[in-house]
Design a protein around this motif. Structure first.
Motif, PDB file in Angstrom:
ATOM      1  N   LEU A  78       2.079   4.067  -9.515  1.00 24.69           N
ATOM      2  CA  LEU A  78       3.375   3.782  -8.891  1.00 24.69           C
ATOM      3  C   LEU A  78       3.519   2.291  -8.616  1.00 24.69           C
ATOM      4  O   LEU A  78       2.523   1.578  -8.430  1.00 24.69           O
ATOM      5  CB  LEU A  78       3.500   4.566  -7.578  1.00 24.69           C
ATOM      6  CG  LEU A  78       3.556   6.081  -7.738  1.00 24.69           C
ATOM      7  CD1 LEU A  78       3.636   6.738  -6.364  1.00 24.69           C
ATOM      8  CD2 LEU A  78       4.733   6.510  -8.590  1.00 24.69           C
ATOM      9  N   ASP A  79       4.783   1.816  -8.574  1.00 25.21           N
ATOM     10  CA  ASP A  79       5.002   0.404  -8.269  1.00 25.21           C
ATOM     11  C   ASP A  79       4.900   0.162  -6.767  1.00 25.21           C
ATOM     12  O   ASP A  79       4.842   1.096  -5.960  1.00 25.21           O
ATOM     13  CB  ASP A  79       6.373  -0.047  -8.803  1.00 25.21           C
ATOM     14  CG  ASP A  79       7.499   0.829  -8.297  1.00 25.21           C
ATOM     15  OD1 ASP A  79       7.561   1.020  -7.071  1.00 25.21           O
ATOM     16  OD2 ASP A  79       8.293   1.337  -9.111  1.00 25.21           O
ATOM     17  N   ALA A  80       4.897  -1.105  -6.388  1.00 22.68           N
ATOM     18  CA  ALA A  80       4.642  -1.478  -4.993  1.00 22.68           C
ATOM     19  C   ALA A  80       5.686  -0.881  -4.053  1.00 22.68           C
ATOM     20  O   ALA A  80       5.364  -0.490  -2.931  1.00 22.68           O
ATOM     21  CB  ALA A  80       4.633  -2.999  -4.861  1.00 22.68           C
ATOM     22  N   TYR A  81       6.937  -0.792  -4.524  1.00 23.91           N
ATOM     23  CA  TYR A  81       8.018  -0.294  -3.677  1.00 23.91           C
ATOM     24  C   TYR A  81       7.792   1.158  -3.310  1.00 23.91           C
ATOM     25  O   TYR A  81       7.850   1.545  -2.130  1.00 23.91           O
ATOM     26  CB  TYR A  81       9.332  -0.469  -4.440  1.00 23.91           C
ATOM     27  CG  TYR A  81      10.543   0.117  -3.761  1.00 23.91           C
ATOM     28  CD1 TYR A  81      10.960  -0.354  -2.530  1.00 23.91           C
ATOM     29  CD2 TYR A  81      11.270   1.125  -4.378  1.00 23.91           C
ATOM     30  CE1 TYR A  81      12.077   0.173  -1.918  1.00 23.91           C
ATOM     31  CE2 TYR A  81      12.390   1.657  -3.775  1.00 23.91           C
ATOM     32  CZ  TYR A  81      12.789   1.180  -2.548  1.00 23.91           C
ATOM     33  OH  TYR A  81      13.896   1.707  -1.943  1.00 23.91           O
ATOM     34  N   LYS A  82       7.487   1.998  -4.324  1.00 24.67           N
ATOM     35  CA  LYS A  82       7.262   3.423  -4.054  1.00 24.67           C
ATOM     36  C   LYS A  82       6.019   3.614  -3.197  1.00 24.67           C
ATOM     37  O   LYS A  82       5.981   4.464  -2.307  1.00 24.67           O
ATOM     38  CB  LYS A  82       7.112   4.180  -5.367  1.00 24.67           C
ATOM     39  CG  LYS A  82       8.446   4.302  -6.099  1.00 24.67           C
ATOM     40  CD  LYS A  82       8.341   5.255  -7.275  1.00 24.67           C
ATOM     41  CE  LYS A  82       9.661   5.374  -8.006  1.00 24.67           C
ATOM     42  NZ  LYS A  82       9.626   4.774  -9.339  1.00 24.67           N
ATOM     43  N   LEU A  83       4.993   2.801  -3.476  1.00 29.85           N
ATOM     44  CA  LEU A  83       3.762   2.917  -2.688  1.00 29.85           C
ATOM     45  C   LEU A  83       4.039   2.608  -1.222  1.00 29.85           C
ATOM     46  O   LEU A  83       3.498   3.258  -0.329  1.00 29.85           O
ATOM     47  CB  LEU A  83       2.712   1.949  -3.222  1.00 29.85           C
ATOM     48  CG  LEU A  83       1.922   2.461  -4.425  1.00 29.85           C
ATOM     49  CD1 LEU A  83       0.961   1.397  -4.909  1.00 29.85           C
ATOM     50  CD2 LEU A  83       1.162   3.735  -4.068  1.00 29.85           C
ATOM     51  N   ILE A  91      -0.469 -11.599   7.274  1.00 30.57           N
ATOM     52  CA  ILE A  91      -1.586 -10.698   7.541  1.00 30.57           C
ATOM     53  C   ILE A  91      -2.033 -10.104   6.207  1.00 30.57           C
ATOM     54  O   ILE A  91      -1.201  -9.687   5.404  1.00 30.57           O
ATOM     55  CB  ILE A  91      -1.147  -9.569   8.494  1.00 30.57           C
ATOM     56  CG1 ILE A  91      -0.560 -10.168   9.766  1.00 30.57           C
ATOM     57  CG2 ILE A  91      -2.295  -8.639   8.832  1.00 30.57           C
ATOM     58  CD1 ILE A  91       0.303  -9.212  10.552  1.00 30.57           C
ATOM     59  N   PRO A  92      -3.347 -10.092   5.937  1.00 30.92           N
ATOM     60  CA  PRO A  92      -3.793  -9.574   4.636  1.00 30.92           C
ATOM     61  C   PRO A  92      -3.360  -8.124   4.433  1.00 30.92           C
ATOM     62  O   PRO A  92      -3.389  -7.320   5.362  1.00 30.92           O
ATOM     63  CB  PRO A  92      -5.312  -9.701   4.697  1.00 30.92           C
ATOM     64  CG  PRO A  92      -5.659 -10.153   6.057  1.00 30.92           C
ATOM     65  CD  PRO A  92      -4.436 -10.576   6.767  1.00 30.92           C
ATOM     66  N   GLU A  93      -2.957  -7.806   3.222  1.00 31.12           N
ATOM     67  CA  GLU A  93      -2.417  -6.476   2.945  1.00 31.12           C
ATOM     68  C   GLU A  93      -3.558  -5.513   2.636  1.00 31.12           C
ATOM     69  O   GLU A  93      -3.766  -5.134   1.479  1.00 31.12           O
ATOM     70  CB  GLU A  93      -1.423  -6.550   1.784  1.00 31.12           C
ATOM     71  CG  GLU A  93      -0.448  -5.386   1.810  1.00 31.12           C
ATOM     72  CD  GLU A  93       0.560  -5.472   0.686  1.00 31.12           C
ATOM     73  OE1 GLU A  93       0.758  -6.556   0.119  1.00 31.12           O
ATOM     74  OE2 GLU A  93       1.140  -4.409   0.369  1.00 31.12           O
ATOM     75  N   PHE A  94      -4.286  -5.119   3.668  1.00 33.27           N
ATOM     76  CA  PHE A  94      -5.417  -4.215   3.463  1.00 33.27           C
ATOM     77  C   PHE A  94      -4.964  -2.772   3.285  1.00 33.27           C
ATOM     78  O   PHE A  94      -5.644  -1.961   2.681  1.00 33.27           O
ATOM     79  CB  PHE A  94      -6.373  -4.276   4.663  1.00 33.27           C
ATOM     80  CG  PHE A  94      -7.200  -5.519   4.699  1.00 33.27           C
ATOM     81  CD1 PHE A  94      -7.855  -5.955   3.551  1.00 33.27           C
ATOM     82  CD2 PHE A  94      -7.326  -6.249   5.867  1.00 33.27           C
ATOM     83  CE1 PHE A  94      -8.626  -7.110   3.581  1.00 33.27           C
ATOM     84  CE2 PHE A  94      -8.103  -7.406   5.903  1.00 33.27           C
ATOM     85  CZ  PHE A  94      -8.748  -7.829   4.760  1.00 33.27           C
ATOM     86  N   THR A  95      -3.828  -2.447   3.890  1.00 31.89           N
ATOM     87  CA  THR A  95      -3.414  -1.046   3.928  1.00 31.89           C
ATOM     88  C   THR A  95      -3.046  -0.553   2.532  1.00 31.89           C
ATOM     89  O   THR A  95      -2.271  -1.182   1.823  1.00 31.89           O
ATOM     90  CB  THR A  95      -2.197  -0.891   4.862  1.00 31.89           C
ATOM     91  OG1 THR A  95      -2.560  -1.374   6.146  1.00 31.89           O
ATOM     92  CG2 THR A  95      -1.758   0.550   4.948  1.00 31.89           C
ATOM     93  N   CYS A 155      -0.897  -4.293   8.692  1.00 32.67           N
ATOM     94  CA  CYS A 155      -1.502  -4.673   7.422  1.00 32.67           C
ATOM     95  C   CYS A 155      -0.732  -4.106   6.233  1.00 32.67           C
ATOM     96  O   CYS A 155      -1.098  -4.342   5.084  1.00 32.67           O
ATOM     97  CB  CYS A 155      -2.957  -4.238   7.363  1.00 32.67           C
ATOM     98  SG  CYS A 155      -3.989  -5.262   8.394  1.00 32.67           S
ATOM     99  N   LEU A 156       0.308  -3.327   6.481  1.00 34.04           N
ATOM    100  CA  LEU A 156       1.173  -2.885   5.381  1.00 34.04           C
ATOM    101  C   LEU A 156       2.336  -3.864   5.234  1.00 34.04           C
ATOM    102  O   LEU A 156       2.660  -4.309   4.134  1.00 34.04           O
ATOM    103  CB  LEU A 156       1.710  -1.480   5.658  1.00 34.04           C
ATOM    104  CG  LEU A 156       2.689  -0.939   4.613  1.00 34.04           C
ATOM    105  CD1 LEU A 156       1.963  -0.643   3.309  1.00 34.04           C
ATOM    106  CD2 LEU A 156       3.394   0.308   5.106  1.00 34.04           C
ATOM    107  N   LEU A 157       2.944  -4.226   6.380  1.00 33.40           N
ATOM    108  CA  LEU A 157       4.115  -5.109   6.331  1.00 33.40           C
ATOM    109  C   LEU A 157       3.717  -6.571   6.201  1.00 33.40           C
ATOM    110  O   LEU A 157       4.524  -7.401   5.822  1.00 33.40           O
ATOM    111  CB  LEU A 157       4.969  -4.929   7.589  1.00 33.40           C
ATOM    112  CG  LEU A 157       5.512  -3.526   7.841  1.00 33.40           C
ATOM    113  CD1 LEU A 157       6.396  -3.522   9.061  1.00 33.40           C
ATOM    114  CD2 LEU A 157       6.290  -3.008   6.639  1.00 33.40           C
TER     115      LEU A 157
END
Lengths: 355, 297
Positions: free
Chosen positions: A28-33, A165-169, A238-240
């Motif tokens: 899936l692309d980043a938007y759907k994820l 913030i690093p995107e760990f999520t 970490c998602l946003l």
């Protein structure tokens, strides 16, 4: 159905879910994820709110505050120290935060822990209140937490918020945390503690009379609920990748409350369903706002139309489904097989009558 | 702090407090009758100054006519919101009604974004409203007088309606026991509608005065004043009309004086308001003027 078999089925279902998450992460692309991730975070938030509100019957509107604590704790821990020095423009960062640095999992755990400590301190006096009074007091505390975050720039960077913030999520984290939350809260509800909590919900005085320690159980439920809200706050940050105090206004709590009520109070299955539906609808109504054509009629772009449609939908659902989408329904393997059996039996009997 | 400055602050506090009082009435009346925290009330409050603004700007109405139209439209919106979103849920669990109220709040706020656009609008006030009066060292804007005088008039009227008319009697009966009132042939739906009309009209008056005092309009402007007015209603004892007035005044006064005496921590103003709310709830859970309700077993 034996307990043993149910366990095997559950493990199989988890494996299937794991495969699905793997496929989603890779295809899936980043938007759907992001939508799926938000859905899973909302599951954690709503299931934890369901523990204190749906199962214990204590009207708590403080979830956004506990989320805020979790989000800031995680952000301060996972950001590398040199980067933190860079983004604190208003005032330099205060001491311990300039050096501390921790891996994501530790940060998440500490997020939950700090939120839980805050909940314990708040809950001890406030949980004596009942009904709407409790709701408004907890809402007040959540707003106080947000206002404090706004006013201590040496820790939170004030109204500017924390960026980068690093995107760990990812889905492994969000779905994983959601499953752990459901597992623990379901375990709690089915234990003797859970019986005590539900007794408090049904009738506080009666519960006290049969020897349930009200303060102890209410505070415990509130603290555990806040723990998971804190963890979800960390995942959220970490998602946003960017947070500021405005993100944790009381509207956030309302969103979670909507999910809980829409799913059906005291039903975890309904909560999970509602959490994903909520986020899907919020996102997939975007085309309405962008303008579209119905045959020859051209609908122009109208900012805000998405939320108007969404709130209208929300009103329609609550007016026609007053007890939420699933009422008090809860998924169980036993019910699942009974349902399948019924389906086949109906088929057979209808086939029989046709012959 | 000089005496003059103190008096100036007291005057400001009184005028802000009277605005809170006007909005708080709507919360407290609806809560008294339906046991519902009407979260959409802040949005009702927001609509009024917009209606006024467009009445003057687009329809070229004179100020007085525009004000009347704005109040009438806002009251109608309030009544319609009850008819559409709360009335069908009268026998539903209370939380469903609350969610419905949150839905109405989202709906009105976003409808305002669609119709009025999200860009803040500044209100051009006629000279009459910005005139300054000088009392010794104290300067007082005419809107400040207006808010105190207008709210006193409306609040007196309200007390008359609630305590001296048949409709008021019906309202008070319903707030005591909705089932029994129904059995006594009280028209519950009519009384509830009137409650919403009165509450929304008072919020409209508050909103218009607010718009003249802080002349900038935006679709989310109702959220924070709405929440604070609700707090005022709780502080005064929710369901109690004189309590809501007292709570509003206390809240407005506290806010202004907090900033006046402790300017260094003025950022914590709202936190302080919430802290007072929580302390009052803890030590006098039914509010200052609320009656203690004995729980039946």
């Amino acid at each position: 159905m034996k307990k043993q078999n149910e366990k095997i089925l559950t493990i199989l279902a988890l494996i299937v879910l794991g495969i699905l998450v793997y496929l989603a992460e890779n295809n899936l692309d980043a938007y759907k994820l992001r939508i799926l991730n938000l859905g899973a975070i909302y599951v954690t938030l709503a299931v934890s709110l369901n523990l204190i509100y749906g199962f214990t019957g204590q009207f708590s509107l403080g979830h956004a505050g506990f989320m805020a604590i979790g989000a800031y704790v995680t952000s301060l821990l996972v950001l590398p120290p040199y980067y933190k020095e860079m983004i604190y423009i208003l005032e330099p960062l205060a001491w311990p935060f300039t050096v501390i640095h921790a891996p994501f999992i530790v940060a998440l755990f500490l997020s939950g822990l700090f939120a839980a400590i805050a909940a314990f301190i708040i809950g001890l006096p406030v949980l004596r209140l009942k009904g709407d009074y409790l709701g408004i007091a907890t809402l007040g505390f959540a707003e106080i937490i947000r206002i404090i975050a706004n006013n201590i720039p040496r820790v939170t960077n004030g109204a500017l918020g924390i960026k980068g913030i690093p995107e760990f999520t990812n889905l492994w984290w969000t779905v994983g945390v959601a499953i752990v939350t459901i597992y623990i809260i379901k375990g709690l509800i089915e234990s003797s503690y859970g019986r005590a909590l539900m007794a408090i919900r049904e009738n506080e005085i009666a519960a006290e009379v049969i020897g349930v320690n009200l303060t102890y159980h209410k505070v415990m439920s509130f603290t555990i609920s806040a723990f998971f809200a804190g963890v979800a706050g960390g995942l959220f940050a970490c998602l946003l990748t960017t947070i500021d105090p405005k993100a944790f206004m009381f509207v956030m709590t309302f969103n979670i409350l909507i999910v809980v009520v829409m799913g059906g109070l005291g039903s975890i299955t309904g909560t999970v369903l509602a959490a994903f539906l909520f986020n899907f609808f919020l996102e997939y109504l975007r085309p309405i706002e962008a303008g579209f054509n119905i045959g020859p009629i051209k609908i122009p772009q109208v900012p805000g139309m998405r939320m108007v449609t969404f709130s209208a939908l929300l009103l329609v659902v609550i007016l026609y489904k007053q007890k939420g989408l699933l009422g008090g329904f809860e998924f169980s393997w036993k019910g699942f097989f009974q349902f399948i059996n019924k389906l086949f039996k109906n088929k057979r009997s209808s086939e029989g009558s046709a012959m | 702090m000089s005496l003059n400055l103190f008096l100036q602050n007291v005057a400001n506090g009184l005028s802000l407090g009277s605005l809170y009082a006007l909005i708080a009435i709507g919360y407290t009346m609806v809560y008294g009758i339906l046991r519902l925290i009407n979260f959409a009330h802040g949005e009702i409050f927001m609509l009024a100054p917009y209606f006024l603004y467009f009445g003057v700007l687009i329809f070229h109405l004179p100020w007085w006519a525009s004000i009347i139209v704005a109040i009438a439209l806002t009251a109608t919106t309030g009544m319609l919101s009850e008819r559409i979103a709360y009335k069908p849920l009268r026998d539903a669990p209370r939380i469903s009604v609350l969610i419905s109220a949150i839905g109405v709040s989202f709906f009105l706020q976003n409808l305002a974004i669609v119709v009025f656009s999200g860009i803040p609008k500044s209100v051009h006030r006629p000279e009459f409203f910005t005139r300054l009066y000088q009392f010794g060292e104290i300067r007082i804007q005419s809107t400040l007088f207006a808010s105190i005088i207008v709210s006193s008039i409306f609040l007196t009227l309200l007390l008359y309606v609630v305590y001296r008319t048949k409709t008021g009697l019906a309202m008070r009966a319903i707030s005591t026991d909705i089932e029994t009132s129904r059995l006594m042939a009280v028209d519950v739906n009519r009384a509830v509608s009137i409650t919403f009309i009165i509450g929304s009209a008072l919020a409209a008056v508050g909103g218009i005065l607010w718009g003249l005092r802080f002349p900038q309009l935006f679709p989310t402007m109702g959220m924070i004043p709405g929440l604070k007015a609700f707090i005022a209603a709780v502080v005064g004892g929710i369901g109690n009309i004189p309590g809501a007035m007292l709570g509003g005044l206390i809240l407005g006064m506290t806010e202004i004086l907090f900033v006046a005496f402790l300017p260094a921590v003025s950022g914590y103003r709202d936190a302080f308001v919430f802290l007072i709310l929580i302390l009052i709830l803890l030590f006098k859970p039914d509010g200052i003027l609320g009656k203690k309700v004995q729980e039946k077993v």
